[in-house]
Design a protein around this motif. Structure first.
Motif, short mmCIF file in Angstrom:
data_model
loop_
_atom_site.label_atom_id
_atom_site.label_comp_id
_atom_site.label_asym_id
_atom_site.label_seq_id
_atom_site.Cartn_x
_atom_site.Cartn_y
_atom_site.Cartn_z
N TYR A 130 -8.44 61.43 -98.57
CA TYR A 130 -9.70 60.72 -98.46
C TYR A 130 -10.66 61.66 -97.73
O TYR A 130 -10.39 62.09 -96.62
CB TYR A 130 -9.53 59.43 -97.64
CG TYR A 130 -8.84 58.33 -98.41
CD1 TYR A 130 -9.60 57.41 -99.13
CD2 TYR A 130 -7.45 58.22 -98.43
CE1 TYR A 130 -8.97 56.39 -99.85
CE2 TYR A 130 -6.83 57.21 -99.15
CZ TYR A 130 -7.60 56.29 -99.86
OH TYR A 130 -6.98 55.30 -100.58
N PRO A 132 -14.33 62.17 -96.22
CA PRO A 132 -15.65 61.62 -95.89
C PRO A 132 -16.72 62.67 -96.19
O PRO A 132 -16.65 63.78 -95.67
CB PRO A 132 -15.57 61.32 -94.39
CG PRO A 132 -14.26 61.86 -93.91
CD PRO A 132 -13.58 62.57 -95.02
N ARG A 133 -17.66 62.35 -97.04
CA ARG A 133 -18.69 63.31 -97.45
C ARG A 133 -20.08 62.76 -97.16
O ARG A 133 -20.34 61.58 -97.41
CB ARG A 133 -18.56 63.63 -98.94
CG ARG A 133 -17.20 64.17 -99.36
CD ARG A 133 -16.85 65.48 -98.67
NE ARG A 133 -17.73 66.55 -99.02
CZ ARG A 133 -17.57 67.34 -100.09
NH1 ARG A 133 -16.53 67.16 -100.88
NH2 ARG A 133 -18.43 68.29 -100.35
N THR A 134 -20.95 63.62 -96.71
CA THR A 134 -22.30 63.19 -96.32
C THR A 134 -23.04 62.49 -97.46
O THR A 134 -23.74 61.51 -97.24
CB THR A 134 -23.10 64.42 -95.84
OG1 THR A 134 -22.36 65.01 -94.75
CG2 THR A 134 -24.49 64.05 -95.35
N SER A 135 -22.89 62.99 -98.66
CA SER A 135 -23.57 62.39 -99.81
C SER A 135 -22.60 61.58 -100.66
O SER A 135 -21.47 62.01 -100.90
CB SER A 135 -24.21 63.49 -100.66
OG SER A 135 -24.56 62.99 -101.93
N PRO A 136 -23.04 60.43 -101.18
CA PRO A 136 -22.14 59.62 -102.02
C PRO A 136 -21.84 60.29 -103.36
O PRO A 136 -20.93 59.88 -104.07
CB PRO A 136 -22.93 58.32 -102.24
CG PRO A 136 -24.36 58.68 -102.00
CD PRO A 136 -24.34 59.79 -100.98
N TYR A 137 -22.61 61.32 -103.68
CA TYR A 137 -22.42 61.97 -104.98
C TYR A 137 -21.46 63.16 -104.90
O TYR A 137 -21.25 63.84 -105.89
CB TYR A 137 -23.78 62.39 -105.55
CG TYR A 137 -24.77 61.22 -105.58
CD1 TYR A 137 -24.45 60.04 -106.26
CD2 TYR A 137 -25.98 61.28 -104.91
CE1 TYR A 137 -25.33 58.96 -106.28
CE2 TYR A 137 -26.86 60.20 -104.93
CZ TYR A 137 -26.52 59.04 -105.61
OH TYR A 137 -27.38 57.98 -105.62
N GLN A 140 -14.96 62.87 -103.36
CA GLN A 140 -14.48 62.06 -102.24
C GLN A 140 -12.95 62.09 -102.08
O GLN A 140 -12.39 61.33 -101.29
CB GLN A 140 -14.94 60.61 -102.42
CG GLN A 140 -16.40 60.43 -102.80
CD GLN A 140 -17.35 60.23 -101.63
OE1 GLN A 140 -16.97 59.66 -100.62
NE2 GLN A 140 -18.57 60.73 -101.74
N ALA A 306 -12.44 75.62 -105.30
CA ALA A 306 -12.20 74.47 -104.42
C ALA A 306 -13.29 73.42 -104.59
O ALA A 306 -14.46 73.75 -104.79
CB ALA A 306 -12.13 74.92 -102.96
N MET A 307 -12.88 72.16 -104.52
CA MET A 307 -13.83 71.08 -104.74
C MET A 307 -14.60 70.70 -103.47
O MET A 307 -15.49 69.85 -103.51
CB MET A 307 -13.11 69.88 -105.31
CG MET A 307 -12.49 70.24 -106.67
SD MET A 307 -11.42 68.95 -107.31
CE MET A 307 -12.63 67.89 -108.10
N SER A 308 -14.24 71.29 -102.33
CA SER A 308 -14.99 71.05 -101.10
C SER A 308 -14.70 72.21 -100.16
O SER A 308 -13.65 72.84 -100.25
CB SER A 308 -14.58 69.72 -100.44
OG SER A 308 -13.19 69.71 -100.20
N ASP A 309 -15.64 72.50 -99.28
CA ASP A 309 -15.45 73.53 -98.25
C ASP A 309 -15.00 74.88 -98.78
O ASP A 309 -14.23 75.60 -98.12
CB ASP A 309 -14.41 73.05 -97.21
CG ASP A 309 -15.00 72.03 -96.24
OD1 ASP A 309 -16.21 71.75 -96.33
OD2 ASP A 309 -14.25 71.54 -95.39
N ALA A 310 -15.46 75.25 -99.97
CA ALA A 310 -15.02 76.50 -100.57
C ALA A 310 -15.29 77.69 -99.65
O ALA A 310 -14.47 78.61 -99.55
CB ALA A 310 -15.74 76.71 -101.91
#
Lengths: 337, 337, 337, 337
Positions: A130, A132-137, A140, A306-310
């Motif tokens: 899970y 938590p991301r600043t933007s809903p888009y 997640q 990577a899908m986040s924090d690349a």
């Protein structure tokens, strides 16, 4: 607690405060100086509401001189607490290295990561389910499926695993798949979540909020401890400052400060503090030099996808190099890695 | 988005970035300068991960030039949104005054408060049932019973009522008793809670986090709006700064900034920002002068016995005086109170 | 520089901006996207005033993509600069240890300090003569006599010495007695002082302001460098944060960030950052682990009688222990102490 | 002052502290509680060094309960001080409006500005001659010639004038040409400059530092007052926060806080706080509503050509509109404009 009276307060006002304290079963020690009149409060102040006193006539302010947390304090366990997660021990001579991707993205990705970090010496596998991301888009996370894939990969290489939990409702499923749960910066003061984790008894990694003080952090830990769960490890993950060259600022001084004030083990997260790959190694080394009991670091088999924090995730070869650098400092300060 | 290439990047690196953009269905506009090479990205960037580009060889950084929120933006509803809670309208000519105690403490206390604030002109009754407190040993609210007592008192005087919700699991009961729910500073980025409120369609007062930016705040509002709930009112409640003379610092500039960037109504909370009774009136007046659509203020029939926030709650006579002072400024800026 | 036009800007507005750039001898690269229209500025922007463009009709904002400092940048001296003060070299393999009391208080005190720190391995003697103090009623230093006593003690043990200068008028006397001058946090943006030091050519230790960014710090260094003085060493001395357990927060990440962006050597000051003796050693170790080129630390023969900063000054035996601890980390990261 | 002893301190340690206080001519009031032992210090603590006590064995910390400033305190002049600059009075019923360009750029520019702001009701002319700029490559002002042109323009329209002074060496020339001098945010703690202004007796506008507390600000004012100059007006000009939508954050709560703690008049500077023209009016209105004694605002006959701060300067027609808006709020709070 110290009660400072206003300049020019009357004797009647002072007597009223003292009578109030006596009524609450507390003693009072009066100091009348030329500049200031001060009342020291004696006895167990647990039931006392500081704000009631601050609104009394003639009172300037109350100065608390003791912190609210008790179980999290150093005094409670002077030799320091140890937190055990399967065969990993936080707070002992070994520096605990936790590594893995920011988010679990696929079976292949987490399995590759698990193999790589295990080979390089990590003692626990991390991976977010899970996010938590600043933007809903923004992405997640894979949610429950993420927990499942993480467990699977961890078992494949024989490591315990940790993942973030963002809501009390997810705790059961997290507990089913993870050996330790993580509370992120945004949830440091999600008191319901803290209490539920307290009741579960699960080992927990509690990150600091980005603008919290150490005292607020230990108060948050106290929520967990006060429910009967002593398995709390703190994780300094950076604070928000005016600096724009880094995502956050790693507060290394939090490490020795926590060591002085609390019995809880503390590790550092150089990845989130830095937000940039090239800073991860020096910050990890700084954290270890300052006395941290471990490190949690983001490692991805292929950060470019990577899908986040690349930008802040290490590659597997980076991670090997990283552990070698960190080991030198660990040994210099008498820790085993 | 703008992609800034590193000094000395190669043509091959530039071509690689452009090919990647094309692959994602995006256009690229290349600027080769003496000092810097820059690529402008053209097209719908919703699916694009900025971090993937930042880790490409030769890329220095990506500079986003547009915000992530869409539904919360001013452009979406240029004339401004109005949020209706029974017969109260946020965002119209009337300044909405919300008043009541920090926490619901007893039937008598909330009933007295309701009568007093109604008489002085408040349009909505507030009262906390679930109180997030820094220390686990502080009063945490009457919980569900608090919601019930609040409803009862509000009905007795014919006002709508608002109370904070701290966890998605409490939303059903909050919705049963309250006309509007409040998300506090600590939960501004509790995304699960935001989504659930979004799905419920309930009017919501969303406070800013103590160290959040306006952009992060609007991103948080977007979580609610993107679930189909347009009934979001923002509430500036102070930010953490280095100042110790106040609990927090009321950021009045957030009012005109939000008005420029977003269609959502915005009110101010001078009580939490100040943390001290004597500052509540000037801060409320400042907020109204800056263009706020309303005020939420803590009023207690007897602050000297209040179980939380005693120092900042107004008495009922204070509140009468307060509304008169605020009315003068409201009228000066063309608002009705 | 990138110019972002407002949504809905007209072609005439865009043409006006481009014509303005051409008039200034600059090129323009236009990107018209669905969401945004962006103009990239090409050429030497030295004479361009970003604010003139920001007030043009149709312009949303200008995004600078390059920093202002040039001489202080890494690109200018990719291998890093070395700063020599007599036989001490900052920026080489040796970790430079600067030690001594917060303030010069008497001949006996500074002489004792000089003997002690020299014996334990310090390479430069520090001691304040002009002390900027928050309150006018606090001890302000021995002024010129302080410089003289410092010089005398430094010569007695054969060390170079450093002291703070707070005003351009004092620079001549400081230069007469000191081998290196220090600019404190409060004067980081005292541009007149920076220019005068630039003209003097003297080696200077430039501390960061307590709420400055690294970019502003390097801009401040540029004031000195641009007057022809390359002998600038930076010193990270802590930033102001919300933490109350420390006087300031040592930003160790500033060390690798400065190393990436600037050619200037950088050392850390754990004493001012910590404000508390027990934290000085772990913070110094962290700074060295992060790559600092040296340390400046407060040491007093008898802190219990110190006229300023008593709580954070090490005793002479403390300092011996301190150097041993720091040496371990220095060696682990390949530095000589 | 309150001295908190460590948990488990010995009687000998307590006696030692008390003996030390007696030696300094001070009384001690001992409170021995279950949780804590506390010593209240009685008498005139001017000569006492808190840090000497903090390093004594058994002492946990000292808690000061009184501020250091005396002359700047409210207690000293409970009815409030008035500062007169020719026929302008700060701190009286009239709201003082100071207006003019960020920097004096030419005779024509400052003369036009003077005529325009006078016509719209300004009571003092501002214009910068020495401009502290972050980068050495930015426009730094016309220096002494700037002061001369400002005087000339002010005389032409019969207004007093104010300009910033950045170094003690410039004070003589500033005093020759200006009726009031300004100390900018970067120099709030340039103690040498403060002392020199104190000795000069000149009226001074003292801005707050961007990360200073009100207490530090009043300590800075005390430097001026303690040299015998009571003509100090404070100016809140915004503080640095995490918000990026504004240049700085106007801390309106500083206005009522200063009014409570200090006798000095206080005005606000909405231009520097906002950094953006559209926010200047609402922020000025907020400042006046919060009780400010005046406003200083940047007005330029042609901001599009301004050499600094172009984005935040009002045009002359803007300024006319501005004074009308501000007047409404001023009248609502009983002030004359």
């Amino acid at each position: 607690m110290i009660i400072l009276m206003k300049t020019g307060c009357t004797k009647k006002q002072v007597d009223h405060v003292i009578a109030y304290l006596h009524e609450k079963g507390l003693g009072a020690n009066l100091s009348v100086g030329k500049e200031a009149t001060v009342i020291g409060v004696l006895g167990d102040k647990t039931g006392l509401n500081k704000e009631h006193i601050e609104v009394m006539d003639g009172v300037e302010k109350c100065v608390p001189i003791m912190h609210d947390y008790k179980l999290a304090s150093r005094e409670m366990v002077p030799e320091g607490r140890k937190v055990k997660v399967r065969d990993v021990v936080f707070g002992g001579p070994e520096l605990v290295m936790i590594a893995g991707p920011c988010a679990v993205e696929s079976e292949e990705q987490i399995t590759q990561a698990a193999l790589g970090v295990k080979a390089a010496g990590a003692k626990m596998l991390r991976g977010g389910a899970y996010k938590p991301r600043t933007s809903p888009y923004a992405f997640q996370g894979l949610e429950d499926e993420g927990y499942r894939l993480l467990r699977h990969a961890a078992d494949a290489v024989g490591l315990p695993c940790i993942s973030e939990v963002v809501d009390p409702q997810d705790l059961d499923v997290a507990a089913k798949y993870c050996d330790m749960v993580q509370v992120g910066a945004r949830n440091m003061q999600n008191f319901r979540l803290l209490r539920e984790i307290g009741r579960s008894g699960m080992p927990v990694l509690l990150k600091n909020g980005i603008s919290s003080t150490v005292e607020e952090w230990l108060d948050a830990a106290e929520y967990i401890l006060s429910e009967g769960n002593p398995n709390v490890v703190l994780c300094e993950r950076g604070i928000r400052t005016f600096e724009t060259a880094t995502r956050n600022t790693l507060d290394v001084s939090a490490v020795p400060v926590v060591k002085e004030r609390s019995s809880l083990p503390i590790i550092v997260d150089p990845s989130h503090a830095a937000g940039k790959r090239s800073l991860v190694t020096p910050l990890a080394m700084a954290g270890v030099a300052a006395g941290a009991d471990g490190i949690i670091v983001e490692v991805h088999p292929n950060p470019k996808t990577a899908m986040s924090d690349a930008a802040q995730q290490l590659t597997l070869p980076d991670f090997q190099q990283f552990t070698q650098e960190v080991r030198k400092v660990a040994e210099a300060v008498g820790r085993i890695l």
